[in-house]
Write an enzyme that holds these catalytic residues in place. Structure first.
Site, PDB file in Angstrom:
ATOM      1  N   ARG A 135      -0.456   5.975  16.381  1.00 15.58           N
ATOM      2  CA  ARG A 135      -0.340   7.372  15.923  1.00 15.58           C
ATOM      3  C   ARG A 135      -1.053   8.243  16.535  1.00 15.58           C
ATOM      4  O   ARG A 135      -1.997   8.109  17.263  1.00 15.58           O
ATOM      5  CB  ARG A 135      -0.593   7.413  14.363  1.00 15.58           C
ATOM      6  CG  ARG A 135      -2.116   6.809  14.072  1.00 15.58           C
ATOM      7  CD  ARG A 135      -2.433   6.771  12.331  1.00 15.58           C
ATOM      8  NE  ARG A 135      -3.562   6.226  12.301  1.00 15.58           N
ATOM      9  CZ  ARG A 135      -4.065   5.675  11.068  1.00 15.58           C
ATOM     10  NH1 ARG A 135      -3.215   6.126  10.105  1.00 15.58           N
ATOM     11  NH2 ARG A 135      -5.083   5.086  10.978  1.00 15.58           N
ATOM     12  N   ARG A 179       0.940  -1.281   0.082  1.00 14.10           N
ATOM     13  CA  ARG A 179       0.035  -0.106   0.006  1.00 14.10           C
ATOM     14  C   ARG A 179       1.110   1.359  -0.022  1.00 14.10           C
ATOM     15  O   ARG A 179       0.330   2.303  -0.404  1.00 14.10           O
ATOM     16  CB  ARG A 179      -0.975   0.100   1.244  1.00 14.10           C
ATOM     17  CG  ARG A 179      -2.042  -1.241   1.421  1.00 14.10           C
ATOM     18  CD  ARG A 179      -2.724  -0.920   2.727  1.00 14.10           C
ATOM     19  NE  ARG A 179      -3.145   0.215   3.118  1.00 14.10           N
ATOM     20  CZ  ARG A 179      -4.224   0.688   2.901  1.00 14.10           C
ATOM     21  NH1 ARG A 179      -5.328  -0.057   2.019  1.00 14.10           N
ATOM     22  NH2 ARG A 179      -4.598   1.747   3.201  1.00 14.10           N
ATOM     23  N   GLU A 220      -4.152   6.753  19.017  1.00 16.83           N
ATOM     24  CA  GLU A 220      -4.710   5.830  18.441  1.00 16.83           C
ATOM     25  C   GLU A 220      -4.305   4.260  18.839  1.00 16.83           C
ATOM     26  O   GLU A 220      -2.880   4.198  18.839  1.00 16.83           O
ATOM     27  CB  GLU A 220      -4.697   5.946  17.004  1.00 16.83           C
ATOM     28  CG  GLU A 220      -5.663   4.929  16.327  1.00 16.83           C
ATOM     29  CD  GLU A 220      -5.520   5.060  14.766  1.00 16.83           C
ATOM     30  OE1 GLU A 220      -5.546   6.211  14.112  1.00 16.83           O
ATOM     31  OE2 GLU A 220      -5.494   4.259  13.731  1.00 16.83           O
ATOM     32  N   ARG A 245      -8.849  -6.359  13.683  1.00 19.58           N
ATOM     33  CA  ARG A 245      -8.560  -5.313  14.766  1.00 19.58           C
ATOM     34  C   ARG A 245      -9.315  -4.238  14.751  1.00 19.58           C
ATOM     35  O   ARG A 245     -10.108  -3.719  13.999  1.00 19.58           O
ATOM     36  CB  ARG A 245      -7.184  -4.781  14.141  1.00 19.58           C
ATOM     37  CG  ARG A 245      -6.201  -5.673  13.788  1.00 19.58           C
ATOM     38  CD  ARG A 245      -5.443  -6.400  15.167  1.00 19.58           C
ATOM     39  NE  ARG A 245      -4.689  -5.800  15.991  1.00 19.58           N
ATOM     40  CZ  ARG A 245      -4.171  -5.964  16.977  1.00 19.58           C
ATOM     41  NH1 ARG A 245      -4.373  -7.029  17.537  1.00 19.58           N
ATOM     42  NH2 ARG A 245      -3.148  -5.161  17.656  1.00 19.58           N
ATOM     43  N   ASP A 258      -9.931   0.710   0.690  1.00 13.88           N
ATOM     44  CA  ASP A 258      -9.867   2.213   0.922  1.00 13.88           C
ATOM     45  C   ASP A 258     -11.215   2.607   0.239  1.00 13.88           C
ATOM     46  O   ASP A 258     -12.000   1.983  -0.155  1.00 13.88           O
ATOM     47  CB  ASP A 258      -8.962   2.758  -0.173  1.00 13.88           C
ATOM     48  CG  ASP A 258      -7.479   2.589   0.720  1.00 13.88           C
ATOM     49  OD1 ASP A 258      -7.305   2.330   1.944  1.00 13.88           O
ATOM     50  OD2 ASP A 258      -6.343   2.580  -0.129  1.00 13.88           O
ATOM     51  N   TYR A 300      -9.400  -5.473   3.086  1.00 18.29           N
ATOM     52  CA  TYR A 300      -8.912  -4.181   3.557  1.00 18.29           C
ATOM     53  C   TYR A 300      -9.037  -3.133   2.371  1.00 18.29           C
ATOM     54  O   TYR A 300      -8.267  -3.015   1.543  1.00 18.29           O
ATOM     55  CB  TYR A 300      -7.265  -4.474   3.935  1.00 18.29           C
ATOM     56  CG  TYR A 300      -6.440  -3.216   4.445  1.00 18.29           C
ATOM     57  CD1 TYR A 300      -7.020  -1.941   4.794  1.00 18.29           C
ATOM     58  CD2 TYR A 300      -5.065  -3.504   4.825  1.00 18.29           C
ATOM     59  CE1 TYR A 300      -6.084  -1.170   5.458  1.00 18.29           C
ATOM     60  CE2 TYR A 300      -4.323  -2.585   5.490  1.00 18.29           C
ATOM     61  CZ  TYR A 300      -4.951  -1.192   5.579  1.00 18.29           C
ATOM     62  OH  TYR A 300      -4.058  -0.372   6.143  1.00 18.29           O
ATOM     63  N   ARG A 333      10.056   6.219  -2.537  1.00 21.98           N
ATOM     64  CA  ARG A 333      10.379   7.156  -3.374  1.00 21.98           C
ATOM     65  C   ARG A 333      11.761   7.607  -3.269  1.00 21.98           C
ATOM     66  O   ARG A 333      12.188   7.767  -2.105  1.00 21.98           O
ATOM     67  CB  ARG A 333       9.327   8.409  -3.242  1.00 21.98           C
ATOM     68  CG  ARG A 333       7.946   7.995  -3.560  1.00 21.98           C
ATOM     69  CD  ARG A 333       7.129   8.971  -3.978  1.00 21.98           C
ATOM     70  NE  ARG A 333       5.718   8.845  -3.979  1.00 21.98           N
ATOM     71  CZ  ARG A 333       4.928   9.193  -3.093  1.00 21.98           C
ATOM     72  NH1 ARG A 333       5.580   9.927  -1.982  1.00 21.98           N
ATOM     73  NH2 ARG A 333       3.828   9.098  -2.997  1.00 21.98           N
TER      74      ARG A 333
HETATM   75  N1  UDP Z   1       3.010   0.992   8.413  1.00 22.72           N
HETATM   76  C1  UDP Z   1       4.079   0.853   9.380  1.00 22.72           C
HETATM   77  N2  UDP Z   1       4.682   2.130   9.751  1.00 22.72           N
HETATM   78  C2  UDP Z   1       3.877   3.268   9.603  1.00 22.72           C
HETATM   79  C3  UDP Z   1       3.005   3.187   8.487  1.00 22.72           C
HETATM   80  C4  UDP Z   1       2.360   1.904   7.976  1.00 22.72           C
HETATM   81  O1  UDP Z   1       4.481  -0.309   9.807  1.00 22.72           O
HETATM   82  O2  UDP Z   1       4.546   4.268  10.033  1.00 22.72           O
HETATM   83  C5  UDP Z   1       2.527  -0.406   8.080  1.00 22.72           C
HETATM   84  C6  UDP Z   1       1.698  -0.800   8.894  1.00 22.72           C
HETATM   85  O3  UDP Z   1       1.671  -2.390   8.903  1.00 22.72           O
HETATM   86  C7  UDP Z   1       0.187  -0.457   8.096  1.00 22.72           C
HETATM   87  C8  UDP Z   1       0.681  -0.608   6.718  1.00 22.72           C
HETATM   88  O4  UDP Z   1       2.023  -0.382   6.681  1.00 22.72           O
HETATM   89  O5  UDP Z   1      -0.840  -1.225   8.324  1.00 22.72           O
HETATM   90  C9  UDP Z   1      -0.328   0.000   5.798  1.00 22.72           C
HETATM   91  O6  UDP Z   1      -0.055   1.559   6.195  1.00 22.72           O
HETATM   92  P1  UDP Z   1      -1.402   2.700   5.797  1.00 22.72           P
HETATM   93  O7  UDP Z   1      -0.898   4.011   6.192  1.00 22.72           O
HETATM   94  O8  UDP Z   1      -1.880   2.252   4.620  1.00 22.72           O
HETATM   95  O9  UDP Z   1      -2.247   1.746   7.332  1.00 22.72           O
HETATM   96  P2  UDP Z   1      -3.983   2.706   7.378  1.00 22.72           P
HETATM   97  O10 UDP Z   1      -3.880   4.259   7.219  1.00 22.72           O
HETATM   98  O11 UDP Z   1      -4.706   1.981   6.158  1.00 22.72           O
HETATM   99  O12 UDP Z   1      -4.129   2.115   8.759  1.00 22.72           O
END
Ligand code: UDP
Length: 381
Positions: free
Chosen positions: A277, A171, A298, A247, A348, A346, A175
């Site tokens: 976060r 996902r 969170e 989850r 979007d 999962y 870059r």
């Molecule tokens: N992830 C991580 N560290 C980060 C951000 C994301 O390990 O700082 C991993 C984590 O397993 C997460 C996945 O990457 O579930 C996908 O991230 P995304 O931001 O798409 O998660 P969402 O916002 O959908 O919870």
């Protein structure tokens, strides 16, 4: 036709909207006391800030059709998600980009130098990564994986990254330039008056009757010509094969004066920090002015019986339980399963909307041609 629509999130609301417009009578059942599912937003009474009540939702898509569709229901304000991540006591930019790499390794690499460097530290002998961990080690190497992904993923999923599928990490882009836009999509924005207004408009039609705080009993499906079910697929079948794992999230709200963290989302990647976060909601509406601030810490945990399901937990191994439910769903007559919970994926927001549009169109075509409506669409594999 008279149809039941279970769930008033994007799946249900889009189907109801499109079917009602075509003359079908829609009865919507929503178990919660509000519409919008996890996209629901409301103004915080203390600060007047628009809160994303179930955590951050940033609208992004490459699908022009979906973008044009949602823009009928809200003005979308320009918004680019630029996430920061704290690891080992330092702040970095996510997704991993040239600034992240240079700051993390204390270098001044050009794009091609950074690429060559990452190729050198990455694990070359992983050919086709299946797990989250292998995907990370192959494309980022050990150090970036440990710093940004291992701890966060353990907290987020409660499972070791070696047991999670690579698709979760796919996902996120990596870059070798300074682009720190979290998403790769062409269109990105935030609804000016929050998400809830979109759902109100989608469901405002004389042929739609909305029942909030109402559970749908699958045994009553014969009261309708067809049921569109976006509730949990395992719940529909009374958890016959056990509960599919999810989850859930807990949000610990707190108030601050002025600007608490200077941006909408900061990830906390260290495993010892208990939350994943912090979201500061007013930064989702940068066109508004607010003296006070509301933030969410969170926390992710396993979803219990009374909890709100957020993320379907798909392990690399063990798919038997889900397959059993999918098999049953495919055999169910006069019901179509859709959405994140209905198809246990999962998803979007944009994909959810795109699929709901296809479901509605398939139904309208089936009605016109006298065909049966499939219970499971090919797209929802
Ligand atoms: N992830 C991580 N560290 C980060 C951000 C994301 O390990 O700082 C991993 C984590 O397993 C997460 C996945 O990457 O579930 C996908 O991230 P995304 O931001 O798409 O998660 P969402 O916002 O959908 O919870």
């Amino acid at each position: 036709m008279e149809v039941a629509i279970v769930g008033a999130g994007f799946s249900g609301a889009v189907v109801a909207h499109l079917l009602a417009k075509s003359g079908h009578k829609c009865t919507v059942f929503e178990i919660r006391s509000h519409l919008g599912g996890n996209c629901y937003s409301e103004r915080d009474p203390k600060t007047n800030v628009m809160k994303h009540v179930y955590g951050p939702h940033i609208f992004h898509t490459d699908n022009e059709r979906v973008w044009n569709f949602v823009n009928q229901f809200s003005e979308f304000m320009p918004f680019v998600n630029r996430v920061k991540a704290i690891t080992g006591g330092r702040v970095f930019s996510l997704p991993v980009n040239l600034l992240t790499i240079n700051q993390f390794f204390n270098k001044t690499f050009s794009p091609s130098e950074a690429k060559a460097f990452i190729e050198q530290v990455a694990e070359k002998d992983i050919d086709e990564p299946q797990s989250f961990e292998d995907q990370a080690l192959k494309f980022l190497g050990h150090d970036l994986y440990e710093a940004f992904f291992k701890g966060y993923t353990l907290k987020q999923w409660g499972i070791h990254p070696s047991d999670l599928p690579a698709s979760i990490l796919k996902r996120l882009p990596v870059r070798f330039n300074y682009d720190d836009n979290y998403f790769n999509h062409k269109y990105q924005g935030m609804p000016k008056n929050g998400y809830t207004e979109i759902f109100e408009k989608l469901l405002e039609h004389p042929l739609i009757s909305l029942n909030l705080s109402s559970d749908f009993d699958p045994d009553s499906k014969s009261d309708f010509d067809h049921v569109f079910y976006s509730g949990p697929v395992d719940k529909y079948f009374k958890h016959k094969f056990g509960r599919l794992p999810y989850r859930t999230l807990d949000f610990e709200a707190f108030y601050a004066e002025g600007d608490y963290q200077g941006t909408a989302v900061i990830n906390y990647c260290d495993e010892q920090v208990p939350y994943t976060r912090i979201t500061e909601h007013k930064h989702f509406s940068p066109w508004e002015d607010h003296a006070h601030s509301i933030c969410y810490r969170e926390y992710s945990r396993s979803c219990g019986n009374g909890d709100i399901p957020y993320y379907p937990v798909k392990l690399l191994s063990e798919q038997g339980q889900l397959d059993s439910y999918i098999k049953l769903a495919k055999q169910e007559k006069n019901v179509t399963f859709l959405g994140r919970l209905g198809t246990y994926r999962y998803l979007d927001m944009d994909v959810t909307i795109a699929e709901a549009m296809i479901v509605a169109e398939t139904f309208l075509l089936a009605c016109e041609q006298g065909n049966t409506m499939p219970s499971w669409l090919e797209e929802s594999k």
